[in-house]
Design a protein around this motif. Structure first.
Motif, PDB file in Angstrom:
ATOM      1  N   THR A 295       0.858  -1.182   0.000  1.00 61.07           N
ATOM      2  CA  THR A 295       0.000   0.000   0.000  1.00 61.07           C
ATOM      3  C   THR A 295       0.893   1.230   0.000  1.00 61.07           C
ATOM      4  O   THR A 295       2.122   1.115  -0.043  1.00 61.07           O
ATOM      5  CB  THR A 295      -0.968   0.003   1.203  1.00 61.07           C
ATOM      6  OG1 THR A 295      -1.984   0.974   0.979  1.00 61.07           O
ATOM      7  CG2 THR A 295      -0.250   0.328   2.497  1.00 61.07           C
TER       8      THR A 295
ATOM      9  N   TYR B  90       1.745   5.111   1.935  1.00 61.90           N
ATOM     10  CA  TYR B  90       1.577   5.882   3.163  1.00 61.90           C
ATOM     11  C   TYR B  90       2.490   7.096   3.117  1.00 61.90           C
ATOM     12  O   TYR B  90       3.705   6.955   2.997  1.00 61.90           O
ATOM     13  CB  TYR B  90       1.908   5.026   4.383  1.00 61.90           C
ATOM     14  CG  TYR B  90       1.636   5.731   5.708  1.00 61.90           C
ATOM     15  CD1 TYR B  90       0.332   5.916   6.139  1.00 61.90           C
ATOM     16  CD2 TYR B  90       2.682   6.208   6.496  1.00 61.90           C
ATOM     17  CE1 TYR B  90       0.064   6.561   7.345  1.00 61.90           C
ATOM     18  CE2 TYR B  90       2.420   6.846   7.705  1.00 61.90           C
ATOM     19  CZ  TYR B  90       1.117   7.024   8.119  1.00 61.90           C
ATOM     20  OH  TYR B  90       0.850   7.670   9.314  1.00 61.90           O
TER      21      TYR B  90
ATOM     22  N   GLU C 156      -3.213   2.722   6.527  1.00 62.25           N
ATOM     23  CA  GLU C 156      -4.237   3.340   5.673  1.00 62.25           C
ATOM     24  C   GLU C 156      -5.239   4.129   6.514  1.00 62.25           C
ATOM     25  O   GLU C 156      -5.669   5.223   6.129  1.00 62.25           O
ATOM     26  CB  GLU C 156      -4.968   2.261   4.864  1.00 62.25           C
ATOM     27  CG  GLU C 156      -4.197   1.729   3.671  1.00 62.25           C
ATOM     28  CD  GLU C 156      -4.267   2.657   2.477  1.00 62.25           C
ATOM     29  OE1 GLU C 156      -4.903   3.729   2.585  1.00 62.25           O
ATOM     30  OE2 GLU C 156      -3.695   2.321   1.442  1.00 62.25           O
TER      31      GLU C 156
ATOM     32  N   ARG D  83      -5.322   9.346   7.009  1.00 65.83           N
ATOM     33  CA  ARG D  83      -6.330  10.389   6.839  1.00 65.83           C
ATOM     34  C   ARG D  83      -6.266  11.453   7.932  1.00 65.83           C
ATOM     35  O   ARG D  83      -7.024  12.420   7.902  1.00 65.83           O
ATOM     36  CB  ARG D  83      -7.722   9.751   6.800  1.00 65.83           C
ATOM     37  CG  ARG D  83      -7.952   8.973   5.502  1.00 65.83           C
ATOM     38  CD  ARG D  83      -8.985   7.872   5.663  1.00 65.83           C
ATOM     39  NE  ARG D  83      -9.291   7.241   4.389  1.00 65.83           N
ATOM     40  CZ  ARG D  83      -8.527   6.338   3.785  1.00 65.83           C
ATOM     41  NH1 ARG D  83      -7.385   5.970   4.339  1.00 65.83           N
ATOM     42  NH2 ARG D  83      -8.875   5.812   2.626  1.00 65.83           N
TER      43      ARG D  83
ATOM     44  N   GLU E 189      -7.055   0.794   0.071  1.00 63.71           N
ATOM     45  CA  GLU E 189      -7.518   2.126   0.444  1.00 63.71           C
ATOM     46  C   GLU E 189      -9.040   2.147   0.595  1.00 63.71           C
ATOM     47  O   GLU E 189      -9.587   2.804   1.493  1.00 63.71           O
ATOM     48  CB  GLU E 189      -7.065   3.110  -0.641  1.00 63.71           C
ATOM     49  CG  GLU E 189      -7.240   4.560  -0.327  1.00 63.71           C
ATOM     50  CD  GLU E 189      -6.677   5.438  -1.431  1.00 63.71           C
ATOM     51  OE1 GLU E 189      -6.087   6.476  -1.116  1.00 63.71           O
ATOM     52  OE2 GLU E 189      -6.844   5.068  -2.614  1.00 63.71           O
TER      53      GLU E 189
END
Length: 606
Positions: free
Chosen positions: A279, A281, A303, A307, A356
């Motif tokens: 993923t 980041y 993930e 945010r 995501e």
């Protein structure tokens, strides 16, 4: 074990001045204000800088073995394999020739990451009729032992990527076993607590309890039988372990303990090359362990955290808002482990969990300032074919969730879906090492005996794992793609890249605490910009998905503890930081290697 864990924890109060300062450094900090020549005296050997390569492991002698390979012209894989064989000598309670592990590898020559799973595997016959035993029961039933994967895995890794000879990479381990080394305080503590497990195995008892007394700190431990086993491997490769005296003694020991293993099982065991899960980041590409290991938990938690502007919230040791975001994300990540298992037997949506889109669906549970008693797992199956993001598209995520026959029901070992204090998963019977070289190649490698001293069974100078202690007869006749089964495990060797250049290599021992503490140290280094050593020193937490209890190390502000109680958390002072991090970070054109202050490991660099 709980008493020993508390002894291992260092006093963190004096070391938190930097980590808990009001003005945290930027994500790309300038050089330390402490002069380089005096910094070493403050680090107590836990931090090193190098331009040509760095090795960080749980023992200075093992790190020395890795640096010896780099100085001899070897690459990161040579150094990692040498360190891994050496750590099995000097940290025998955690790993060795009778254990197993896995490695995430970035090798620039190939331009794609790979993951090698060499975890101990159980032939189907080994658990047929087996009702499952705890980690202390190996002496009574050696069906808990998996066919060891360490030798096959390390030699396979070296054969594919290594530059030096097999004899060169094994030489330090042979030397340590033959000549001996001083027993450290932590090993001495484990020896003292290991008498019960070793008692049924006279050779182990004689080696670690000469004249009936446990080897103490500073005494020399020599293991000539292990040295001979290592010499056979150096001379003959896998045949030196799979055939001949070492193999025959190993199988005889297993058969005596009711295990139906045959010599042919050693020869037919093969490590599995996989694509690591992936993923992004904070602009980095993060690679971690494929199932049945638990890299997806690390990626899913990152993930969820991406945010949030964590730096603006303050450190979780002082800010209740930051604590809530971190603790709730770790709980949601932990809930996602339910149902994880060997993908040859269990359909598990690891790609979906790492995606995501799945994180977006779980966001309502993170940072809500209200801690529910239980975090239920979400259903990631719909996201398992989500398109990869960023550079992950180049690396083709691992297809762990390819459906099996529809009659297969998920195999969930007892208590495996959630981890809480007192379970095997929090006790840290593993080791980890991180390596980089001057070409920018990197290896994150974790290996284990499963429990401390494994099954207790001792042959050839090494202990045999107990990797199958949670297997039962469940689904024994279910269709599968293999006659072998590997149990789920929480190891998660992880590498982070930016534009194909290694930025971080990280991993840890520590059972169920491994993924949660990898995430915390990554956050402190990447989001808060702390020096890697300071990132390791920050007090850690260990929450549980199935209740609101959260274990905390010393160092959290009393007012914060009041505020999080009002949110519904139940903070408990415990040895939450028992996982020990061994990491390397790229900063300002140099490598910074760090070994956790909670243990006696040391990094080496040049």
């Amino acid at each position: 074990m709980r008493t020993l864990r508390r002894v291992l924890l260092v006093s963190l109060g004096a070391t938190l001045l930097t980590a808990c300062a009001t003005n945290v450094p930027p994500i790309r900090p300038q050089a330390s204000a402490v002069p380089a020549e005096s910094r070493a005296s403050l680090d107590h050997g836990k931090r090193v800088e190098g331009r040509n390569g760095v090795v960080s492991s749980a023992n200075a002698l093992a790190s020395d073995a890795g640096i010896e390979m780099l100085r001899a012209g070897g690459n990161a894989v040579d150094a990692a394999v040498a360190t891994a064989f050496a750590i099995g000598v000097v940290e025998p309670q955690m790993s060795g020739l009778g254990g197993s592990g896995s490695a995430t590898v970035w090798f620039k020559r190939d331009g794609k990451p790979v993951y090698l799973d060499f975890y101990a595997a159980q032939p189907a016959d080994a658990w047929r009729g087996h009702t499952g035993t705890g980690p202390q029961d190996g002496a009574g039933d050696l069906r808990v032992v998996g066919i060891p994967g360490n030798v096959a895995g390390l030699l396979t890794l070296h054969e594919r990527f290594g530059a030096l000879t097999r004899g060169q990479v094994l030489a330090p381990a042979i030397r340590l076993a033959n000549d001996g080394f001083p027993v450290g305080q932590i090993l001495a503590g484990f020896i003292a607590e290991g008498a019960t497990k070793m008692k049924p195995f006279p050779k182990a008892l004689a080696l670690y309890f000469p004249n009936g007394r446990a080897l103490g700190p500073g005494e020399t431990l020599r293991n000539p039988e292990l040295a001979e086993s290592l010499r056979r491997i150096a001379a003959e490769g896998r045949k030196g372990f799979d055939e001949g005296p070492t193999a025959e003694a190993l199988i005889a020991a297993l058969n005596t303990g009711k295990h139906p293993a045959r010599l042919s099982d050693l020869a037919r065991y093969e490590p599995q090359w996989k694509r690591p899960l992936c993923t992004t980041y904070r602009g980095l590409t993060v690679l971690s362990a494929a199932p049945p290991q638990t890299g997806f938990q690390v990626l899913h938690t990152l993930e969820l955290l991406e945010r949030f502007d964590l730096k603006s919230l303050g450190l979780p040791t002082r800010s209740a808002a930051a604590f809530d975001v971190l603790a709730s994300a770790l709980r949601v990540g932990q809930a996602a482990t339910r149902g994880n298992g060997d993908p040859n037997w269990v359909a598990f949506p690891a790609n979906g969990i790492s995606s995501e889109r799945f994180a977006a669906e779980r966001m309502a549970l993170v940072g809500a300032r209200s801690a529910p008693e239980v975090i239920e797992p979400g259903d990631a199956r719909a996201f398992d074919n989500a398109p990869p993001i960023g550079d992950c598209a180049r690396y083709e995520p691992y297809g762990a969730a390819a459906p099996l026959a529809p009659t297969i029901s998920p195999f969930v070992p007892p208590d495996a879906e959630d981890v809480d204090e007192g379970s095997e998963e929090d006790t840290g019977e593993t080791t980890h090492l991180s390596v980089v070289d001057k070409e920018g190649n990197a290896v994150a490698l974790s290996q284990t005996n499963s429990a401390v001293w494994g099954s207790g069974a001792f042959t050839g100078g090494f202990f045999l794992n107990n990797s199958g202690f949670r297997f039962t007869n469940e689904n024994i006749n279910a269709p599968s793609r293999s006659n072998w089964r590997i149990r789920t495990t929480t190891i998660a060797p992880t590498i982070a890249l930016r534009d194909g250049e290694v930025q971080m290599v990280i991993g840890a021992p520590g059972g169920g605490r491994i993924p949660t503490e990898i995430v915390q140290v990554m956050v402190y280094a990447l989001d808060y910009g702390l020096d890697p050593l300071d990132a390791v020193k920050v007090p850690r937490i260990f929450p549980a998905a199935r209740n609101s209890r959260v274990q905390i190390e010393h160092g959290f502000a009393p007012q914060l503890l009041r505020e999080i109680r009002e949110m519904g958390y139940d903070p408990v002072a415990e040895s939450a930081g028992y996982a020990r991090l061994y990491l390397i970070v790229r900063r300002g054109g140099r490598w910074i290697g760090v070994a956790d202050t909670r243990h006696d490991g040391e990094p080496r660099g040049y």
